[in-house]
Design a protein around this motif. Structure first.
Motif, PDB file in Angstrom:
ATOM      1  N   ASN A  49       0.862  -1.128   0.205  1.00 22.78           N
ATOM      2  CA  ASN A  49      -0.021  -0.028   0.129  1.00 22.78           C
ATOM      3  C   ASN A  49       1.146   1.249   0.049  1.00 22.78           C
ATOM      4  O   ASN A  49       1.556   1.604   0.987  1.00 22.78           O
ATOM      5  N   ALA A  50       0.950   1.834  -1.127  1.00 28.17           N
ATOM      6  CA  ALA A  50       1.961   3.034  -1.217  1.00 28.17           C
ATOM      7  C   ALA A  50       1.550   4.081  -0.480  1.00 28.17           C
ATOM      8  O   ALA A  50       2.402   4.860   0.277  1.00 28.17           O
ATOM      9  N   LEU A  51       0.364   4.729  -0.114  1.00 28.71           N
ATOM     10  CA  LEU A  51       0.035   5.631   0.659  1.00 28.71           C
ATOM     11  C   LEU A  51       0.211   5.397   1.856  1.00 28.71           C
ATOM     12  O   LEU A  51       0.759   6.086   2.858  1.00 28.71           O
ATOM     13  N   LEU A  52       0.331   4.185   2.510  1.00 28.63           N
ATOM     14  CA  LEU A  52       0.146   3.802   4.059  1.00 28.63           C
ATOM     15  C   LEU A  52       1.757   3.860   4.242  1.00 28.63           C
ATOM     16  O   LEU A  52       2.318   4.445   5.453  1.00 28.63           O
ATOM     17  N   THR A  53       2.583   3.349   3.122  1.00 28.30           N
ATOM     18  CA  THR A  53       4.124   3.391   3.169  1.00 28.30           C
ATOM     19  C   THR A  53       4.607   4.734   3.301  1.00 28.30           C
ATOM     20  O   THR A  53       5.451   4.999   4.212  1.00 28.30           O
ATOM     21  N   TYR A  54       3.887   5.700   2.550  1.00 21.45           N
ATOM     22  CA  TYR A  54       4.555   7.120   2.658  1.00 21.45           C
ATOM     23  C   TYR A  54       4.142   7.809   3.919  1.00 21.45           C
ATOM     24  O   TYR A  54       4.882   8.258   4.557  1.00 21.45           O
ATOM     25  N   GLY A  55       2.858   7.452   4.345  1.00 19.04           N
ATOM     26  CA  GLY A  55       2.440   8.097   5.579  1.00 19.04           C
ATOM     27  C   GLY A  55       3.267   7.569   6.814  1.00 19.04           C
ATOM     28  O   GLY A  55       3.552   8.473   7.585  1.00 19.04           O
ATOM     29  N   LEU A  56       3.590   6.320   6.781  1.00 19.48           N
ATOM     30  CA  LEU A  56       4.174   5.870   7.948  1.00 19.48           C
ATOM     31  C   LEU A  56       5.772   6.471   8.297  1.00 19.48           C
ATOM     32  O   LEU A  56       5.926   6.796   9.249  1.00 19.48           O
ATOM     33  N   ILE A  96       8.637   6.692  -4.147  1.00 17.11           N
ATOM     34  CA  ILE A  96       7.460   5.770  -4.153  1.00 17.11           C
ATOM     35  C   ILE A  96       6.329   6.010  -5.188  1.00 17.11           C
ATOM     36  O   ILE A  96       6.080   5.052  -5.871  1.00 17.11           O
ATOM     37  N   PHE A  97       6.134   7.210  -5.705  1.00 16.28           N
ATOM     38  CA  PHE A  97       4.934   7.541  -6.656  1.00 16.28           C
ATOM     39  C   PHE A  97       5.649   7.884  -7.906  1.00 16.28           C
ATOM     40  O   PHE A  97       4.630   8.047  -8.983  1.00 16.28           O
TER      41      PHE A  97
END
Ligand SMILES: [Zn+2]
Length: 223
Positions: free
Chosen positions: A136-143, A185-186
């Motif tokens: 999950n790219a968004l969760l990875t970035y957020g963490l 990431i993106f």
């Protein structure tokens, strides 16, 4: 994990603020700094596979010497011994050495959160772990962003700087890392990318970030 590792370096500064952030930044990426040359030499292996996970473009095939839990403790122990020798003239050197060793050890545990199950427990393939947040790219970035901001808070509390780069340098550096991780990431991936290219740019980033940390940290004083 990429920039999230630096959160451990920033946070550990608050455990012993005599240790330069540069050493802590080298420490948190130490096993990756070994992994890429090992991979280029064929000692360990990874393959470039575009979109292998939602956040990464590589399959980490074989890395028992740098990314097993056992090896993490061994590299941390060796770092502790080397730091004791390096700082033999300083008081409370054990604490300083322990802080850098903890930085080295932190890498495996932060990797555990994001990696797909590719982190060996021992040096063999019997058991591999990874909680898979990379899917999950968004969760990875957020963490990673959350960790970095938490680390920055602890770092700023344990050091001080009055103006200019001394005051704003490290917060700006963290903003730069947050931006770099958006691209990481993106950002688009070139199909012509090679394992050697990935290794080279990762190593360049680790050393440039460490150099920046040595410099910007030297402008601040312990609080
Ligand atoms: Zn790693």
């Amino acid at each position: 994990m990429f920039v999230g590792h630096y959160a451990a370096g920033l946070a550990l500064k608050s455990v012993d603020n005599r240790v330069s952030l540069g050493w802590l930044f080298l420490g948190v990426q130490f096993v990756d700094i070994l992994f890429f040359p090992f991979a280029l030499l064929g000692i360990e292996r990874f393959q470039f596979i575009p979109h292998y996970t939602a956040s990464t473009h590589f399959f980490l095939e074989y890395m028992p010497y740098t990314h097993s839990l056992l090896s993490a403790f061994i590299w941390a122990g060796l770092t502790f011994a080397a730091a004791l020798v390096l700082w033999s003239g300083k008081g409370h050197k054990r604490r300083m050495a322990a802080v850098v060793a903890l930085a080295v050890l932190s890498h495996w545990f932060l990797d555990l959160l994001v990696h797909t199950p590719d982190l060996p427990l021992l040096g063999d393939d019997s058991l591999k772990l990874g909680f898979g947040l990379w899917n999950n790219a968004l969760l990875t970035y957020g963490l990673e962003a959350l960790l970095l901001l938490g680390g920055l808070y602890l770092y700023m509390k344990s050091t001080r700087g009055e103006k200019g780069l001394a005051r704003y340098g490290i917060p700006l550096f963290v903003v730069l890392m947050l931006g770099a991780n958006i691209i990481n990431i993106f950002g688009p991936v070139s199909p012509d990318e090679t394992a050697a290219g990935i290794a080279t740019s990762a190593l360049a980033a680790y050393f440039v970030f460490a150099a920046l940390a040595f410099y910007l940290d030297s402008r601040r004083s312990p609080r």
